[in-house]
Design a protein around this motif. Sequence first.
Motif, PDB file in Angstrom:
ATOM      1  N   ASP A 159     -34.225 -22.566  -7.751  1.00 32.30           N
ATOM      2  CA  ASP A 159     -35.517 -22.199  -8.341  1.00 32.30           C
ATOM      3  C   ASP A 159     -35.618 -20.701  -8.555  1.00 32.30           C
ATOM      4  O   ASP A 159     -36.022 -20.216  -9.616  1.00 32.30           O
ATOM      5  CB  ASP A 159     -36.664 -22.632  -7.410  1.00 32.30           C
ATOM      6  CG  ASP A 159     -36.912 -24.121  -7.379  1.00 32.30           C
ATOM      7  OD1 ASP A 159     -36.467 -24.818  -8.315  1.00 32.30           O
ATOM      8  OD2 ASP A 159     -37.545 -24.589  -6.423  1.00 32.30           O
ATOM      9  N   SER A 216     -33.349 -28.826   0.674  1.00 33.65           N
ATOM     10  CA  SER A 216     -34.419 -28.129  -0.054  1.00 33.65           C
ATOM     11  C   SER A 216     -34.164 -26.631  -0.123  1.00 33.65           C
ATOM     12  O   SER A 216     -34.544 -25.980  -1.108  1.00 33.65           O
ATOM     13  CB  SER A 216     -35.772 -28.392   0.615  1.00 33.65           C
ATOM     14  OG  SER A 216     -36.139 -29.751   0.485  1.00 33.65           O
ATOM     15  N   HIS A 260     -38.545 -33.356  -3.275  1.00 32.25           N
ATOM     16  CA  HIS A 260     -37.995 -32.364  -4.200  1.00 32.25           C
ATOM     17  C   HIS A 260     -38.714 -32.316  -5.544  1.00 32.25           C
ATOM     18  O   HIS A 260     -38.273 -31.620  -6.448  1.00 32.25           O
ATOM     19  CB  HIS A 260     -36.505 -32.650  -4.423  1.00 32.25           C
ATOM     20  CG  HIS A 260     -35.675 -32.456  -3.193  1.00 32.25           C
ATOM     21  ND1 HIS A 260     -34.376 -32.913  -3.079  1.00 32.25           N
ATOM     22  CD2 HIS A 260     -35.957 -31.849  -2.015  1.00 32.25           C
ATOM     23  CE1 HIS A 260     -33.899 -32.593  -1.890  1.00 32.25           C
ATOM     24  NE2 HIS A 260     -34.843 -31.952  -1.225  1.00 32.25           N
ATOM     25  N   LEU A 269     -32.080 -25.952  -3.110  1.00 33.82           N
ATOM     26  CA  LEU A 269     -32.859 -26.051  -4.339  1.00 33.82           C
ATOM     27  C   LEU A 269     -33.834 -24.886  -4.481  1.00 33.82           C
ATOM     28  O   LEU A 269     -34.130 -24.456  -5.601  1.00 33.82           O
ATOM     29  CB  LEU A 269     -33.591 -27.391  -4.382  1.00 33.82           C
ATOM     30  CG  LEU A 269     -32.672 -28.617  -4.405  1.00 33.82           C
ATOM     31  CD1 LEU A 269     -33.494 -29.891  -4.258  1.00 33.82           C
ATOM     32  CD2 LEU A 269     -31.834 -28.665  -5.670  1.00 33.82           C
ATOM     33  N   ASP A 270     -34.321 -24.356  -3.361  1.00 40.07           N
ATOM     34  CA  ASP A 270     -35.143 -23.144  -3.418  1.00 40.07           C
ATOM     35  C   ASP A 270     -34.358 -22.010  -4.078  1.00 40.07           C
ATOM     36  O   ASP A 270     -34.899 -21.255  -4.903  1.00 40.07           O
ATOM     37  CB  ASP A 270     -35.569 -22.712  -2.008  1.00 40.07           C
ATOM     38  CG  ASP A 270     -36.636 -23.604  -1.405  1.00 40.07           C
ATOM     39  OD1 ASP A 270     -37.320 -24.317  -2.164  1.00 40.07           O
ATOM     40  OD2 ASP A 270     -36.786 -23.587  -0.168  1.00 40.07           O
ATOM     41  N   HIS A 330     -39.574 -28.835  -7.395  1.00 43.78           N
ATOM     42  CA  HIS A 330     -38.554 -27.838  -7.717  1.00 43.78           C
ATOM     43  C   HIS A 330     -38.407 -27.693  -9.233  1.00 43.78           C
ATOM     44  O   HIS A 330     -38.029 -28.637  -9.935  1.00 43.78           O
ATOM     45  CB  HIS A 330     -37.219 -28.224  -7.090  1.00 43.78           C
ATOM     46  CG  HIS A 330     -37.178 -28.007  -5.609  1.00 43.78           C
ATOM     47  ND1 HIS A 330     -37.073 -26.758  -5.053  1.00 43.78           N
ATOM     48  CD2 HIS A 330     -37.249 -28.879  -4.576  1.00 43.78           C
ATOM     49  CE1 HIS A 330     -37.068 -26.863  -3.734  1.00 43.78           C
ATOM     50  NE2 HIS A 330     -37.177 -28.135  -3.416  1.00 43.78           N
TER      51      HIS A 330
END
Length: 662
Positions: free
Chosen positions: A347, A340, A385, A343-344, A388
């Motif tokens: 983003d 995560s 997820h 993926l942050d 996201h």
Amino acid sequence: MSARTIVPLEESWLFQADHRNEGLSLKWYEHGLTSGESVKIPHTWNVQQGLEEFRGTGWYSYNLFVPADWEGKLLRLQFDAVYRDAVVWVNGKRAGEHAHSGYTTFIVEISDLMNCDADNRIVVSVNNENSQTALPLGNSFDWADDGGIIRGVSLIVSGRVAIDYSKLQAVPFFEDDLSGTTATYGLLSGEIRLWELGSEADIKTLQLKVTLSNEEGAVASQEWKLAETEGALRFRDFRVDQLKLWHFDHPHLYTVHLAIYVDGVLSDEVSTTVGFREIRSDDRTLLLNREPVRLFGVEWMPGSNPEHGMAETSEQLAEMLHHIKHANCVITRFHWQQDSKLLDWCDQHGLLVQEEIPHWQTPNEPGDEWLNISLQHAEEMLHRHYNHACIYAWGLGNELNGQSEMTNLYFEKLKSQVHELDNTRFINYVSNTVHEDPAQDTTGAGDLIMWNDYIGTWHGDLNRPEVIRSITKGIPNKPLVVAEYGLCEPAFEGGDERRTQILVENTMEYRKHPEIAALIYFSLNDYRTQMGEEGEGRLRQRVHGSMNLNGMPKPSYEVLRQFASPVTVSVNSELGSLVITVEVRNDIPCHRVSGYTLELNDAHGERIVKVIPELAPGQRHVFSFTEIPQERWSEISLEIIRPTGFSVIRGSLNDLNNNFIG
């Protein structure tokens, strides 16, 4: 005071490899490890000297003091990923297990096993042997199978009524069908899944408070009182005016704070981010926030740092992601589920992602017996997820036998089940067989045509233009994404020079076909893989990238950066003035340019900054500088910078003068 406390459990774990499988008989789970190596989480043993080839069971032990004021709280251990099969014990008692999926988050409740105002012992056994019931299957997958607690571990402390995960829909609404950089307003809706409610019968009222904020502060707040939960709280149509859209060049995010009150008392709270954006297709066109776009990307294979393997730190992950954006790439895909934290970053910095379950090549023709394990992977991926903004698609398979009727039926059933979990994103299958008989191929059942193109290497000598025409004819009304193309050494000869040639020639051909909506070059890096043809141990690898294992660029990296640039630059002189023309590409990549700047710098520290006006594909803007004497031009460097701060083009005026090859 916060209703939720998160305690990272990273330092001072003990680790021991169980070479003789004696851990259970010696009751390591009960007594903990009395000897072993002190390690920091994330950790994998397969980059340690002497353990590079070890496939078996490793044991981890951790001592945790629990204060007295945690009595009556909900205590949960969160493992961001353990590769692969894990069993967790607390104070000698089995607390939980997780199997078949080594890259997804799992949570174990330990409230009744912990002793307050005392030390507690957590023991985890991890096995990374080949499995015939897990994905990836057996020994046939093209990345490293590093064993261990490969991502973070944390203890979550909250009230007894607590949030497990949330699924939030951030939907923009436009005044008309014209594209734009802003939307009139947005609506936020969501489902908040609660952890198991052991004492739910004693609850009189549940209250959900949702607060939305952006970088400028709170935007709005709203409350709902709910009597019936059925394990989840739901809200709809939280309106957001003066909306800022999420885009890879303008990754505007909103923070959503969720708070649960039980009979008026705060029990749990969590914050997450969302981005309001619309990604859909119209016939063969990919639309981002109503704008037709054609995108350039590259795939990166994480876990390739030889010192850390799959236990890469957040800083190392961010460094490689920075290389992707520096290469002007705005779209990527991952063969397996990611952290995560990674993926942050996507983003926050603007990188579109297709995240996939690790169903690679095997079983070649999956049947119904694989639906449950694949759905486990998809559920665990989606639940953690879903929020996201960077994720535009889910991938449910890569390079199976896409020409098989059995594979077709399997994917259609799996897609139907995943669509019930998320009907807001594309769901795709990536094919290396679609060129054989497009109308028959499984990728046609996906929302996008995803094609791994290795004509000239793995796929032999075929006529690429004819193949592209046959694919688009055989699967009408869907955008085509070239999901991989490149050169794998030493399976094929030619080195980085041939890799560059493939990148240039293929890209030039793809640009001629308007039905191709995106390119994803493979790959950013040489990568560690247990299938590697070069190197041994932790250095076993495939030489497939434009960077080596240690993150050093090869010549093809700069060519990738040039070809992926959304703008070209020409430098000329006119009546003694310096003239710089910036033109937006109108093939691939192809998208509006907004918020970009042009900077001129000289060796004496002088700097000129010009804002490039918003330009549509095919448009150009001319800058004329009369204040710079011609004798100084050779001292000046030029840089074009995205609104996210990433450099698009950088070089001396002499180098850029009619020399841009992309």
